[in-house]
Structures are given as C-alpha cells and as structure tokens.
Scaffold this active site. Structure first.
Site, PDB file in Angstrom:
ATOM      1  N   GLN A 178     -30.285  55.130  25.911  1.00 30.90           N
ATOM      2  CA  GLN A 178     -29.204  55.840  26.585  1.00 30.90           C
ATOM      3  C   GLN A 178     -29.220  57.343  26.342  1.00 30.90           C
ATOM      4  O   GLN A 178     -28.404  58.061  26.916  1.00 30.90           O
ATOM      5  CB  GLN A 178     -27.855  55.276  26.128  1.00 30.90           C
ATOM      6  CG  GLN A 178     -27.671  53.801  26.454  1.00 30.90           C
ATOM      7  CD  GLN A 178     -26.390  53.236  25.865  1.00 30.90           C
ATOM      8  OE1 GLN A 178     -25.781  53.839  24.984  1.00 30.90           O
ATOM      9  NE2 GLN A 178     -25.976  52.082  26.362  1.00 30.90           N
ATOM     10  N   LYS A 179     -30.160  57.822  25.532  1.00 33.12           N
ATOM     11  CA  LYS A 179     -30.116  59.218  25.131  1.00 33.12           C
ATOM     12  C   LYS A 179     -30.716  60.152  26.188  1.00 33.12           C
ATOM     13  O   LYS A 179     -31.402  59.726  27.123  1.00 33.12           O
ATOM     14  CB  LYS A 179     -30.838  59.389  23.800  1.00 33.12           C
ATOM     15  CG  LYS A 179     -30.184  58.631  22.654  1.00 33.12           C
ATOM     16  CD  LYS A 179     -28.716  58.998  22.480  1.00 33.12           C
ATOM     17  CE  LYS A 179     -28.088  58.426  21.223  1.00 33.12           C
ATOM     18  NZ  LYS A 179     -27.966  56.972  21.217  1.00 33.12           N
TER      19      LYS A 179
END
Length: 377
Positions: A178-179
């Site tokens: 998700q980064k």
C-alpha cells in the site's frame, strides 16, 4: 468497492519481474545492488540497505544502535511495528504526545521525556507529512542521542528541502503493497555512517560478512564460499524480484506522489465548507507525499458505515499503541493523542484513482449528516 489504497502496477513492472525470473538469479543480486545505489542517491545518503520489510528495518536500526536495557522516545500514533521493534530489542518505549494538526510527535513532548536512559529518539512521519525535525534534532544533538526516522509513509517527502530519511542517523522505509513506492513487500534503511551501514548489512543476512552476490562477483576459488560470522543476525534481506519492481516504482515515484497531492488538494477544496470536518494540514516546512488522507470528523464510525453503504472503504489509522495490553506497562498520559484519534478517518487515496471514483468519495462525504461538532485540541 473503492478501496482506501491500491497499488499501481503496469507492464514495466511485469517485464522487470519476467527479466529476473528468466535470468536464473532471483535471490539478492544485481537488482538489489542497483536499487540500493539508486535509492541512496534519491534520498541523498551515502548508503542504503534493502530488507524484506520496514518492520525488519526498524528492528535492525534498534539492534545496531544497541538500545537494549535503555529507553527509546517514540509515538503511540503509529502502526505497532514501530514500537514492537523497541520491545524486540530489549528496550522500553517512552511515549510522547503528538501535534493535534499533523499527528506527528510533538517536539516539546520529546524534550519533556528525554532522560539519561534515552538511547534513541524514534520519530514517525505520519501520513507522509514530515515531523518538525529541527527542534527534535537540536534536543538529540545536545545529548548525543541518535534519531531514527520511521519513514514508512513518507517516501519522497521533504523537510525544508531535505529528503526524509536523510535527516536522522538512520531512516527506515516501507515498500509494502500500500505504500507510495511498493515492491509488494520490502523495506530500506538509509544512513551516512559507513560503519553502521556495514553492520546493518551484516545483521540483515545472519551476521555474515559478505552477501552471496558480492562473493559471486569476486570470482572463483574459496572466495565464493568463505565468509565470517561475528554476531547473530537475521534473514531479512530483499530479493531481486522485489528489487526489480522497486527500480521501476522508484522511477515513477515523483509523478505518483504528485498525483496523491492533487487528489488531496481536490478533497480539501471539496470539504472546505463542512463544519464537521477538519482537513489535514501541510506545514510551510513540509512537502508531504500524502500517503494517506486523514481528516478529523464528527461521528467517525457513522461516517465509515455511511461510506461502506456506498461501496467506499474507509478505516482508522491508528489505534494508539499505548491502549494495547502489551504496552500497558509503559502507559503515559497523552491527552492530545487520546482526544484526536477518536475523530480520525482514512479516506481513499491512491495514484490511478479516477475522477469518477474521486467524485463518488466527495459526494458521499458531503451528503453525510452527523450530529455534534469537533471537540478537543
């Protein structure tokens, strides 16, 4: 369903993985080496050491700084891996309060908590917005205390023009799915200290003095297999499959972060007249990468249910760590944290978010009708 986060991959990442798979070398090798060199150049540090997660990076940072038996200044407003690294290293977390607007650790609270037992100060750049580092670094320098940056949310963020991850003694980055920069899972440590970098590299591969790829490059004979082991380390290294994806993602990072900032800006304009919503701030010293869009709202749980009913995901980041039973022995009175967290909600934000998706989120938030008003700091 519109998710909170969504990784943004294209054909370049697919081809990069294909290249590694067909090369016959999928462990840590030339792609890892290339990513470390390019990432160090991007952040502006002399060294970068890749690992399999930011959790591993944080643990290695604590181990390398030898915090065992002492205290580490930290924040409760973070994912538990930040503070688990302190416990796993045999140290005690000392929780500081946060700024009510940035949700970052408050420098004045750091000053109040520092003692002769303080081994390190661990800051978290929450949501991609840099902490106010100058006063924190001043406190640290006065006592000779190393500062570690948990930059899991903040890849590409800048503080007064300087890259996050180059400000403290060690920077720790997350490349989880998700980064802002993702390798599917992975992480990176950054530092300017040559001896520290060498130890971090050893610790990431079982305490072994030379990586397999480094020995392979040196040629034949016993050098291919001979190495020293001077301390017990961990199997925390990154592999070339992850690194190949990371190299592509690094090339896209600035444009992806610009997309995040634009979506956050559109949200801010759309929500500016809502009396029950307080927008995230960006301080003059900061260039945020807008990893997350986290406003304060009235009736947070009601808004989450309202959004879910319209196929829009929303969540809370985070439940303050000092509320968990494992951290009960280290409880501190944190009035700002304990007040503000109850109002926080994370709304969808990711590169590739369409105008239609953005519009659905805006319309759904605007039609919510809560009771009450924001309280606290």
């Amino acid at each position: 369903m519109i998710p909170i986060f969504r990784p943004c991959f294209g054909e370049e990442e697919v081809e990069a993985v294909r290249e590694v798979l067909l090369s016959g070398w999928v462990g840590p090798g030339p792609k890892v080496e290339a990513l470390e060199e390019r990432f160090a150049g991007y952040v502006g540090t002399r060294f970068a050491i890749s690992v399999n997660s930011c959790s591993s990076a944080l643990l290695l940072a604590m181990k390398a700084l030898e915090v065992e038996g002492r205290e580490v200044i930290t924040t409760s407003m973070t994912f538990v891996s930040t503070n688990h690294a302190i416990l796993q290293s045999g140290a005690e977390p000392v929780f500081c309060d946060i700024e009510p607007d940035t949700l970052n650790i408050a420098p004045e609270s750091v000053a109040d908590r520092v003692s002769d037992r303080t081994a390190a100060i661990l800051v978290v750049h929450y949501g991609g917005h840099p902490c106010d580092m100058d006063p924190i670094l001043k406190i640290a320098r006065a006592r000779g205390i190393p500062v570690v940056e948990d930059a899991a949310h903040a890849c590409g963020a800048r503080y007064k023009g300087r890259m996050v991850g180059s400000l403290g003694r060690i920077g720790c980055f997350s490349f989880q799915a998700q980064k802002n920069l993702t390798t599917c899972d992975g992480g990176m440590l950054t530092t300017d200290d040559a001896a520290l970098a060498e130890r971090l590299k050893r610790l990431s591969w079982m305490g072994i003095s030379k990586r397999t790829w480094d020995r392979f490059k040196e040629g034949g004979g016993q050098r291919r297999w001979k190495y020293d082991v001077t301390e017990a380390g961990y199997k925390f290294y990154m592999n070339d499959l992850n690194a190949a994806i990371g190299l592509v993602q690094l090339g896209k990072l600035e444009s992806a972060n610009a997309q995040r900032r634009e979506i956050a800006s559109q949200y801010g304009k759309a929500f500016s007249d809502l009396p029950w919503l307080q927008k995230p701030v960006i301080k003059p010293y900061a260039r945020s990468v807008c990893h997350a869009y986290v406003p304060r709202v009235v009736d947070r749980d009601g808004l989450i249910d309202h959004l879910l009913g319209r196929d829009i995901d929303a969540s809370v980041h985070y439940y303050p760590n000092h509320f968990y039973p494992i951290y009960a022995p280290y409880w501190r009175d944190l009035p700002v944290t304990e007040s503000v967290w109850q109002d926080l909600i994370s709304l969808p934000l990711y590169p590739g978010m369409t105008e239609e998706e953005e519009g659905r989120v805006i319309d759904a938030v605007r039609c919510f009708q809560p009771n009450g008003s924001l309280k606290g700091p």
